[in-house]
Every structure is written in structure tokens, then in C-alpha cells.
Design a protein around this motif. Structure first.
Motif, short mmCIF file in Angstrom:
data_model
loop_
_atom_site.label_atom_id
_atom_site.label_comp_id
_atom_site.label_asym_id
_atom_site.label_seq_id
_atom_site.Cartn_x
_atom_site.Cartn_y
_atom_site.Cartn_z
N ALA A 64 0.84 -1.21 0.00
CA ALA A 64 0.00 0.00 0.00
C ALA A 64 0.87 1.25 0.00
O ALA A 64 0.58 2.23 -0.70
N ASN A 65 1.96 1.21 0.78
CA ASN A 65 2.82 2.40 0.88
C ASN A 65 3.79 2.53 -0.29
O ASN A 65 4.48 3.55 -0.40
N SER A 66 3.83 1.52 -1.15
CA SER A 66 4.80 1.54 -2.23
C SER A 66 4.25 2.38 -3.40
O SER A 66 3.90 1.86 -4.46
N THR A 67 4.16 3.66 -3.20
CA THR A 67 3.67 4.60 -4.21
C THR A 67 4.24 5.97 -3.87
O THR A 67 4.45 6.27 -2.68
N PRO A 68 4.47 6.80 -4.88
CA PRO A 68 4.95 8.15 -4.55
C PRO A 68 3.88 8.99 -3.87
O PRO A 68 4.16 9.99 -3.25
N TYR A 69 2.60 8.57 -4.04
CA TYR A 69 1.49 9.38 -3.51
C TYR A 69 1.21 9.07 -2.05
O TYR A 69 1.63 8.03 -1.53
N GLY A 70 0.44 9.93 -1.40
CA GLY A 70 0.07 9.69 0.00
C GLY A 70 -1.16 10.50 0.38
O GLY A 70 -1.13 11.26 1.34
N LEU A 71 -2.24 10.34 -0.39
CA LEU A 71 -3.41 11.17 -0.08
C LEU A 71 -4.34 10.48 0.91
O LEU A 71 -4.60 10.99 1.99
N ALA A 72 -4.85 9.30 0.54
CA ALA A 72 -5.85 8.66 1.39
C ALA A 72 -5.65 7.15 1.36
O ALA A 72 -4.87 6.62 0.55
N ALA A 73 -6.36 6.45 2.27
CA ALA A 73 -6.31 4.99 2.30
C ALA A 73 -7.54 4.49 3.05
O ALA A 73 -8.16 5.25 3.80
N GLY A 74 -7.88 3.22 2.82
CA GLY A 74 -8.99 2.61 3.53
C GLY A 74 -8.55 1.28 4.13
O GLY A 74 -7.72 0.57 3.54
N VAL A 75 -9.06 0.96 5.32
CA VAL A 75 -8.76 -0.32 5.96
C VAL A 75 -10.09 -0.96 6.34
O VAL A 75 -10.94 -0.30 6.96
N TRP A 76 -10.25 -2.24 5.99
CA TRP A 76 -11.49 -2.95 6.29
C TRP A 76 -11.17 -4.18 7.11
O TRP A 76 -10.51 -5.11 6.62
N THR A 77 -11.58 -4.22 8.36
CA THR A 77 -11.34 -5.36 9.23
C THR A 77 -12.29 -5.29 10.42
O THR A 77 -12.75 -4.21 10.80
N ASP A 78 -12.51 -6.45 11.03
CA ASP A 78 -13.36 -6.52 12.21
C ASP A 78 -12.58 -6.23 13.48
O ASP A 78 -13.14 -6.02 14.55
N LYS A 79 -11.24 -6.25 13.37
CA LYS A 79 -10.38 -6.16 14.57
C LYS A 79 -9.91 -4.73 14.80
O LYS A 79 -9.15 -4.18 14.00
N GLY A 80 -10.31 -4.16 15.93
CA GLY A 80 -9.90 -2.80 16.26
C GLY A 80 -8.39 -2.64 16.31
O GLY A 80 -7.84 -1.66 15.82
N SER A 81 -7.71 -3.65 16.88
CA SER A 81 -6.26 -3.53 17.01
C SER A 81 -5.59 -3.45 15.64
O SER A 81 -4.64 -2.70 15.42
N LYS A 82 -6.14 -4.21 14.69
CA LYS A 82 -5.56 -4.19 13.34
C LYS A 82 -5.78 -2.82 12.70
O LYS A 82 -4.91 -2.29 12.02
N VAL A 83 -6.96 -2.25 12.94
CA VAL A 83 -7.25 -0.91 12.41
C VAL A 83 -6.15 0.05 12.88
O VAL A 83 -5.56 0.78 12.09
N PHE A 84 -5.87 0.05 14.20
CA PHE A 84 -4.91 1.01 14.72
C PHE A 84 -3.50 0.73 14.19
O PHE A 84 -2.78 1.65 13.83
N ASP A 85 -3.12 -0.54 14.16
CA ASP A 85 -1.77 -0.86 13.67
C ASP A 85 -1.59 -0.41 12.23
O ASP A 85 -0.61 0.23 11.88
N ILE A 86 -2.56 -0.76 11.39
CA ILE A 86 -2.40 -0.49 9.96
C ILE A 86 -2.57 1.00 9.69
O ILE A 86 -1.75 1.62 8.99
N ALA A 87 -3.62 1.59 10.26
CA ALA A 87 -3.88 3.01 9.97
C ALA A 87 -2.69 3.87 10.40
O ALA A 87 -2.30 4.80 9.69
#
Ligand code: NAP
Ligand code: MG
Length: 487
Positions: free
Chosen positions: A414-437
């Protein structure tokens, strides 16, 4: 009735019947009045769904830019000294007037730009009004927004906006500038000038003092002349990364603060534990909303490998139910591509994806209208990270679907791009949301949702997607000189 005995309903056409009051010709809005351009030049603006000319619009040259900047400077003294509560009243009046004529403006936005009426009506117009309401509230609270500082306006702000959210971008830029006591020279995009000009009519209706906002229509050269004008004390630009870079170079030797909202190639990451139907809806709105003409479009989809087959099947099924066609029909989901030039670019990138070996899924085979610019929503599977469609911004209804096995791999890709505007994360696990986001390189990260905007929420990018924020308290900062109170 189908073979299974169920009735298959179809929608009857539901064309929007309101017609805005469109002039044949529009002048430049300078010092509170519509005036003929010194340049003597004009251009036509076209409805991309029909190819028909809607109106002729003046093209501002360097002399017109000079006139507008002088008008904005002259208006600045009184406007900046006005009691903040009085400034706020003007912003409230603009917001209320926008609500009153929302229907006409939504139709005009759709006619000039090609986006479906349900989007201009339910997204662009309410948000445009919200930005004026929200910033009206800040006008008399600036010293509390930045404690220990004496906030002062910067002066004349040059603002240059693109064609994908014409009225919303204008509101997004003008409202904070005015709330902070600045005056404005704004240039809308060449293909969508009309709603900014009708916003100028709103300014006249609410008796906004002449010169406080000036609207200059024209092409890229008009924008460049605004950037180059020595009387402009702040530049806010939304548009492509290339033009943004050029503006940065142009301002390199001048003490003019700059905010840039540029392009993107935003990732949407779907984990196997996500609510799949909800994620499919989010992916659909992330890439096919406004024909993909969205800077933060979720154009790269990363799906956890174990669910890719059912996910792609659900996506195909949902894509097949999107209605492409007349943007003025209230049932339409995907409208017209904004210009022939943009359509050519999208078609070239789709052809490039096929040549590189990715598999194109394009299943909506309703006939497309004969005139106008159209592209069906589609997506690619079998996409490699090196493919052009996985790297370049397409700015159209084209999604690249890729897979991952571990959260680390998802993040890395996901981070392998020159851009950095927005992103979305879809998961049931709150901890994963925080880690990834927390580890995503993006200005905005949506969790279990996508493309949600609010005037109170700062928006902007990092890396090649620009810098600076618009909206919220952060968005006020670029419009203020913040001297410490003790200084
Ligand atoms: P663009 O070509 O960069 O144009 C943006 C604006 O700049 C238009 O008003 C344009 O005028 C003007 N312009 C062109 N050349 C200029 C120059 N040399 N100096 C000053 N102004 C100049 O971008 P676009 O094709 O209209 O919009 C699509 C791009 O905008 C995409 O890359 C998209 O991602 C980005 N975008 C970003 C955001 C965000 O918030 N980050 C939001 C919306 C769009 P003309 O229209 O006359 O060319
Ligand atoms: Mg147009």
C-alpha cells in the motif's frame, strides 16, 4: 417475470426537471460585478454528457488578473477590520443562500461537469454549504484556535481549483480564507467554470462587499498569472501533481505560503475478517463515485488472498448493477467523463493494462449514450505492482485489484507509491485498524468506510500528494499570519 418466477423490476427514467438560470455569456467577476475581460477572449463550456455548448465564458489575461488582485487588495483593508462577528454573518448568509438555491446549483454542476445529479444534490451542495456554516463559526474564535498568538490575515489569496468538485472546491477554499479576514482571487477549471460564476451571483445577492471575492475564469495561463502576481500573498492549489510542482518552482524565490492538494493512488485494504458486503460497498463508492474523478479514489484494492474469489465475485455482481448514463437522471450511478481529453487518458491507461497482461472485468453492457464522453466502470485482476495501472493515477472509473497474505505485506504494498493522499482499511479487529492506519503513509485513513468528508475534518496529503490541510482548525492555519502575542 423471470424463469425463477420472480419479477425483475427496472427503473423508469427520472429526469431532473429544474433548469437553472444560465446566461449565454459570462464575464469575469471582479470588484463585485461581472465585467468584460481586458483580454477580449472567451471560451465555451460544454456539457460532457451531450457535447452541447452550455455558455461562453470570459478568459482572463494578465491585465484582468492584475485588476482582480488590485480589487481584492483594496477590499482587504475594510474586510479584515470588520468585526469578526460581522464577517461571520456574511458567511452564514452565503451558506443559507446556497441551501436555498441548492437544487439549481446541483443541476448546473451536473450539466457542466457530468457527475450524477444524486451526487451533486446529496454530496457537493450540502458540503459546500456546510463549509460556509462551519467557517462562519470560526471567524470570531481565531485567537482561541491558536492560543498565545495574534492571528492576522495574510491578504490577497490566490486559489486555483480543478474540475472534479467545482463548487465544493470553491467553498472549501473561499470559506476559510474569508473567515480569517483575507480576500480572494479564485480560478475555476476551464471545463467547469459555471458554478463558481453562480456562486459569484450568490455573493452579489448577499451583498458581500465588492472585491472580497473575485472569480477569474480561464485556462492554465490564467492560473499561472495569479501565481506570478506580486500582490498575491498566499496560494492554495488543488490539481495535478505536475502543475503543483510547477507552482512550487514558481514560488521558490518568493515568501508566499503555499498549500498543495494533488493527485493520489490510494489503497483500500480488505482483510479476510472484514464485513464483506460492507467492504464491497466501500470499494464501489471509493472508485466509482463521481466516475473515479476523485483525488482520493481508492484505485488500488488489496484483498487478503483467502477471500479474493468471493470478494471479486461480489464486486462483479455489484458493478453489474451500477447504472451508467444521463447524469441528470436521478437513478444514474455513473455519469459522463468530464472531458474528451480525460476520456482519452482513461482509455489509453485501460489499453495499457490489457497490453501488460492484466485481466479487464467490464460487465455492464447497457448501451451507452451515442453522444458525450462515457466510460463503463471496470476493474482489473491479475495486476502486478509494476504495471502502469497499479502505479499511475487514472482519475477514472478503473480499479486495480491485487492480493496480499500478511498485514506487513499489505502495508508494504500500500505504501509503495509516490502518492500519500488517502487509504482505507477494512477489518473486524480494532487492534488491526490502529496498527495499519498508524503505519499507512496517507493524509487521510478511513476505517470500515470510505470517501467520507466533513468541514470539521482536515483533509490533505503527504508525499507527492501535496502538503497543507483544508477543513477543521488545521485548515485555518495557512490563511493566517500567526505572530506570538508576546512578540
Ligand atoms: P490540473 O491540470 O492540475 O488543473 C488544476 C487547476 O490548475 C485548473 O484550474 C487548471 O486550469 C489550473 N492550471 C493548469 N495549469 C496551470 C499552471 N501552469 N499554473 C496555474 N494553474 C494551472 O488538474 P486537473 O486535470 O484539473 O485535475 C485533476 C487532478 O487534480 C488530479 O491529479 C487529481 O488527483 C487532482 N485533485 C486533487 C485533489 C486533492 O484534494 N488532493 C482534489 C481534486 C483533484 P485548466 O482547468 O484551465 O487547465
Ligand atoms: Mg463543462
Amino acid at each position: 417475470m423471470s424463469n425463477s418466477g420472480t419479477i425483475e423490476w427496472d427503473y423508469a427514467p427520472a429526469p431532473e426537471r429544474i433548469r437553472p438560470d444560465i446566461s449565454d455569456e459570462y464575464g469575469l467577476f471582479i470588484d463585485g460585478a461581472f465585467v468584460e475581460p481586458e483580454s477580449g477572449e472567451s471560451f465555451k463550456t460544454v456539457n460532457p454528457a451531450t457535447g452541447q455548448t452550455i455558455a461562453r465564458v470570459a478568459s482572463a489575461g494578465a491585465a484582468d488578473v492584475d485588476k482582480a488582485v488590485k480589487a481584492a487588495k483594496a477590499a482587504g483593508g475594510k474586510w479584515s477590520r470588520l468585526k469578526p462577528t460581522e464577517r461571520a454573518k456574511f458567511l452564514f448568509r452565503i451558506a443559507r443562500r446556497l441551501q436555498e438555491c441548492a437544487r439549481e446549483l446541483a443541476v448546473l454542476e451536473t450539466m457542466d461537469g457530468g457527475k450524477p445529479i444524486c451526487e451533486s444534490r446529496d454530496v457537493d451542495l450540502p458540503l459546500a454549504a456546510q463549509h460556509f456554516f462551519y467557517h462562519a463559526g470560526w471567524a470570531d474564535k481565531l485567537q482561541w484556535a491558536f492560543p498565545g498568538c495574534t492571528p492576522r490575515p495574510r491578504g490577497v489569496c490566490g486559489q486555483i481549483i480543478p474540475w472534479n468538485f467545482p463548487l465544493l472546491m470553491a467553498a472549501w477554499k473561499i470559506a476559510p480564507a474569508l473567515a480569517c479576514g483575507n480576500t480572494v482571487v479564485l480560478k475555476p477549471a476551464e471545463t467547469t467554470p459555471l458554478t463558481a460564476l453562480h456562486l459569484a451571483r450568490v455573493f452579489q445577492e448577499v451583498d458581500l462587499p465588492p472585491g472580497v471575492v473575485n472569480i477569474l475564469t480561464g485556462a492554465g495561463e490564467t492560473g499561472a498569472a495569479i501565481v506570478d502576481h506580486p500582490g498575491v500573498k498566499k496560494i492554495a492549489f488543488t490539481g495535478s501533481t505536475d502543475v503543483g510542482r510547477g507552482i512550487m518552482h514558481a514560488l521558490a524565490s518568493r515568501d508566499v505560503p503555499l498549500t498543495l492538494e494533488l493527485g493520489g493512488k490510494s489503497p483500500n485494504i480488505v482483510f479476510a475478517d472484514a464485513a464483506i458486503d460492507q467492504a464491497v460497498e466501500g470499494v464501489v463508492s471509493g472508485i466509482w463515485f463521481n466516475q473515479g474523478h476523485v483525488c482520493c479514489a481508492g484505485s488500488r484494492l488489496f484483498v487478503e488472498e483467502s477471500i479474493v474469489e468471493p470478494f471479486v465475485a461480489a464486486l462483479r455482481e455489484r458493478m453489474g448493477r451500477l447504472r451508467v448514463g444521463d447524469p441528470l437522471d436521478k437513478n444514474t450511478d455513473v455519469g459522463a467523463i468530464n472531458s474528451r481529453e480525460q476520456l482519452n487518458r482513461i482509455e489509453a491507461l485501460v489499453a495499457c493494462g490489457q497490453e501488460e497482461g492484466a485481466i479487464l472485468h467490464e460487465i455492464n453492457d447497457d448501451p451507452l449514450p451515442k453522444r458525450g464522453n462515457w466510460h463503463r466502470p471496470c476493474f482489473f485482476t491479475g495486476v502486478e505492482p509494476s504495471h502502469v495501472i497499479a502505479r499511475e493515477e487514472i482519475f477514472g472509473p478503473v480499479l486495480s485489484v491485487m492480493t496480499f497474505r500478511t498485514p506487513q505485506e499489505a502495508l508494504r504494498r500500500a505504501n509503495s507509491t509516490p502518492y500519500g493522499l488517502a487509504a482505507g482499511v477494512w477489518t473486524d479487529k480494532g487492534s488491526k485498524v490502529f496498527d495499519i492506519a498508524g503505519a499507512l503513509e496517507a493524509g487521510v485513513v478511513w476505517c470500515n468506510t470510505y470517501n467520507k468528508f466533513d468541514a470539521a475534518s482536515p483533509f490533505g496529503g503527504c508525499k507527492a500528494s501535496g502538503f497543507g490541510r483544508e477543513g477543521g482548525r488545521h485548515g485555518l492555519r495557512p490563511y493566517l499570519n500567526l505572530r506570538s502575542s508576546g512578540a
